[in-house]
Design an enzyme around this catalytic site. Structure first.
Site, PDB file in Angstrom:
ATOM      1  N   TYR A  99       3.196   0.835 -17.872  1.00  0.00           N
ATOM      2  CA  TYR A  99       1.767   0.759 -17.533  1.00  0.00           C
ATOM      3  C   TYR A  99       1.441  -0.633 -17.015  1.00  0.00           C
ATOM      4  CZ  TYR A  99      -1.428   4.594 -18.135  1.00  0.00           C
ATOM      5  OH  TYR A  99      -2.152   5.716 -17.905  1.00  0.00           O
ATOM      6  N   GLU A 143      -1.923  -1.641 -15.425  1.00  0.00           N
ATOM      7  CA  GLU A 143      -3.293  -1.715 -14.902  1.00  0.00           C
ATOM      8  C   GLU A 143      -3.633  -3.149 -14.529  1.00  0.00           C
ATOM      9  OE1 GLU A 143      -5.755   0.019 -17.919  1.00  0.00           O
ATOM     10  OE2 GLU A 143      -5.411   2.055 -17.197  1.00  0.00           O
ATOM     11  N   ASP A 171      -7.997   4.876   9.851  1.00  0.00           N
ATOM     12  CA  ASP A 171      -7.093   5.646   8.993  1.00  0.00           C
ATOM     13  C   ASP A 171      -5.861   5.976   9.833  1.00  0.00           C
ATOM     14  OD1 ASP A 171      -5.692   7.507   7.586  1.00  0.00           O
ATOM     15  OD2 ASP A 171      -7.419   8.776   7.083  1.00  0.00           O
ATOM     16  N   THR A 189      -1.224   6.451   4.742  1.00  0.00           N
ATOM     17  CA  THR A 189      -0.248   7.006   3.818  1.00  0.00           C
ATOM     18  C   THR A 189       1.056   6.250   4.061  1.00  0.00           C
ATOM     19  OG1 THR A 189       0.475   8.648   5.439  1.00  0.00           O
ATOM     20  CG2 THR A 189      -1.233   9.338   3.893  1.00  0.00           C
ATOM     21  N   LYS A 220       4.406   9.384   5.983  1.00  0.00           N
ATOM     22  CA  LYS A 220       4.493  10.106   7.262  1.00  0.00           C
ATOM     23  C   LYS A 220       5.438   9.326   8.181  1.00  0.00           C
ATOM     24  CE  LYS A 220       0.136  12.408   6.297  1.00  0.00           C
ATOM     25  NZ  LYS A 220      -1.290  12.597   6.635  1.00  0.00           N
ATOM     26  N   ARG A 275       5.762   9.300  -1.112  1.00  0.00           N
ATOM     27  CA  ARG A 275       4.399   9.825  -1.020  1.00  0.00           C
ATOM     28  C   ARG A 275       3.474   8.812  -1.667  1.00  0.00           C
ATOM     29  NH1 ARG A 275       5.378  14.574   0.849  1.00  0.00           N
ATOM     30  NH2 ARG A 275       3.192  14.723   1.426  1.00  0.00           N
TER      31      ARG A 275
END
Ligand SMILES: *Cc1c(COP(=O)(O)O)cnc(C)c1O
Length: 414
Positions: A53, A55, A199, A225, A228, A234
């Site tokens: 973790y 954060e 984008d 992203t 692609k 991903r």
């Protein structure tokens, strides 16, 4: 991949994965948003970084034990900055849609007006579709492509911007095959005092390689992203001018997300390392050469290609004059082992679930090593399948040919 433990522990999932490996090896992947990552990227994703973790951001975390997660995330950020000449990068967004949510969250209040490309003209769900959070929370107004040319009409964009006075202008698309005039978009936005948001989920890899123009130095904020044309895991990232860094970081965490996925961020870093290497520039060039060849072959075979061709990795082809819908073409090509996605065409007379076009892309087949002469064969198979659509034995024969051909082009990691 070599699985040691999974087959012993869980046969069901192991079997499904093995079948998917075979499907990917035997099939021709022309879905424009897909690609194959390297074995090194796959290995980073399966690392124990998954267990941690973290954060917060490097140097400012809410849990202890961050020496190595900080190192991983800092490397990813530095490489992304170099790739896109970005002032600030956040590599934590879990995927493209959550990244866009964070961008809107940083710059807008619910109800604010946003100008984006109409969805059936090539925009994305997260650019104001009524079933998506973006369309529910913000007041989207739309520009279009010119139906005659298939190109974005920048004079119309300006006209609509002057009339509507949006707080933000979104440029960047899922099914637009042409170069984008970022500077003109920025000028229009400046005239009306709007933020500029690019984008680049689809062409990011081609932009990183220097093959298409880069909005990052021009626009306020850019999302992409990473899976692609960028050929990573991903996920997504957001790049922005330094003056928006705090707002963007706060919008991602704690605004929209909790703990970042550091194993995926490690894989992003590995992919960015690959993107910076000279071989990736070669790859991006070949992706575009292959796409231009594909568009030319389609035109030769009497297909209508929207905008008459492509500058990037994708194209939308209208199936109307071939006597089938986009959905029928998708199902038919699936039968011969060719994966595509149906797509709307500008001002599509048919509904989005059964649109008139098909979108084709060359990012994945180029990763497998296919070149122009291979693309010619691919289009011949597509043409053949459409002609022979009532003839099951000819379709079976094409399927066998496609499979045999694809097996000559191994997929990294399989
Ligand atoms: C693919 C895509 C996205 C969304 O990415 P996900 O990772 O599927 O959420 C966002 N914007 C554009 C333009 C895209 O093409």
């Amino acid at each position: 991949m070599n699985y040691k433990f999974l087959p012993q522990e869980d046969q069901d999932i192991f079997t499904a994965i093995k079948r998917e490996e075979a499907r990917q090896s035997e099939g021709m992947e022309l879905i424009a948003s897909e690609n194959y990552v390297s074995a090194a990227v796959l290995e980073a994703m399966e690392s124990v970084l998954n267990n941690k973790y973290s954060e917060g951001y490097p140097g400012h975390r809410y849990y202890g034990g961050q020496e190595f997660t900080d190192a991983v995330e800092s490397i990813a950020i530095e490489r992304a900055k170099r790739l896109f000449a970005a002032e600030h990068v956040n590599v934590q967004p879990l995927s493209g849609s959550p990244a866009n949510a964070a961008v809107y969250f940083a710059f807008l209040k619910p109800g604010d007006k946003v100008l984006g490309l109409k969805l059936d003209h090539g925009g994305h769900l997260s650019h104001g579709h009524p079933v998506n959070f973006s369309g529910m929370l913000y007041d989207f107004v739309q520009y279009e492509v010119d139906p005659a040319t298939g190109l974005i009409d920048m004079d119309r964009v300006r006209e609509i911007a002057l009339r509507e006075r949006p707080k933000m202008i979104v440029a960047g698309f899922s099914a637009y095959s042409r170069e984008i005039d970022w500077v003109r978009f920025k000028k229009i936005a400046d005239e009306v005092g709007a933020f500029t948001f690019a984008d680049i989920a689809h062409p990011a890899g081609l932009i990183a390689a220097g093959e298409l123009s880069n909005p990052t130095p021009v626009f306020d904020v850019v999302s992409t992203t990473t899976h692609k044309t960028l050929r990573g895991p991903r996920g997504a990232m957001i790049m922005c001018k330094e003056k928006f860094a705090k707002e963007i970081d706060r919008a991602v965490f704690p605004g929209m997300q909790g703990g970042p996925h550091e194993h995926i961020i490690a894989a992003k870093a590995v992919a960015f390392g690959e993107n910076l290497a000279p071989e990736f520039k070669e790859y991006a060039r070949q992706v575009i050469k292959n796409a231009k060849t594909m568009a030319a072959e389609f035109l030769d075979a009497g297909f209508r290609v929207i905008s008459g061709g492509t500058d990037n990795h994708l194209m939308v082809v209208d199936m109307t004059n071939k006597g089938l819908s986009g959905k029928e073409a998708e199902a038919l090509l699936d039968k011969v082992g060719i994966s595509v996605s149906r797509s709307t065409i500008p001002n599509d007379p048919n509904p989005p679930m059964n649109p008139s076009g098909v979108r084709f892309g060359t990012a994945a087949i180029t990763t497998r090593g296919m070149k122009e002469e291979d693309v010619e064969k691919v289009v011949a198979w597509i043409e053949g399948a459409i002609e022979a659509r009532a003839d099951e034995s000819r379709l079976d024969k094409i399927r066998e040919e496609v499979k045999e051909f694809c097996l000559n082009f191994p997929i990294p990691g399989i």
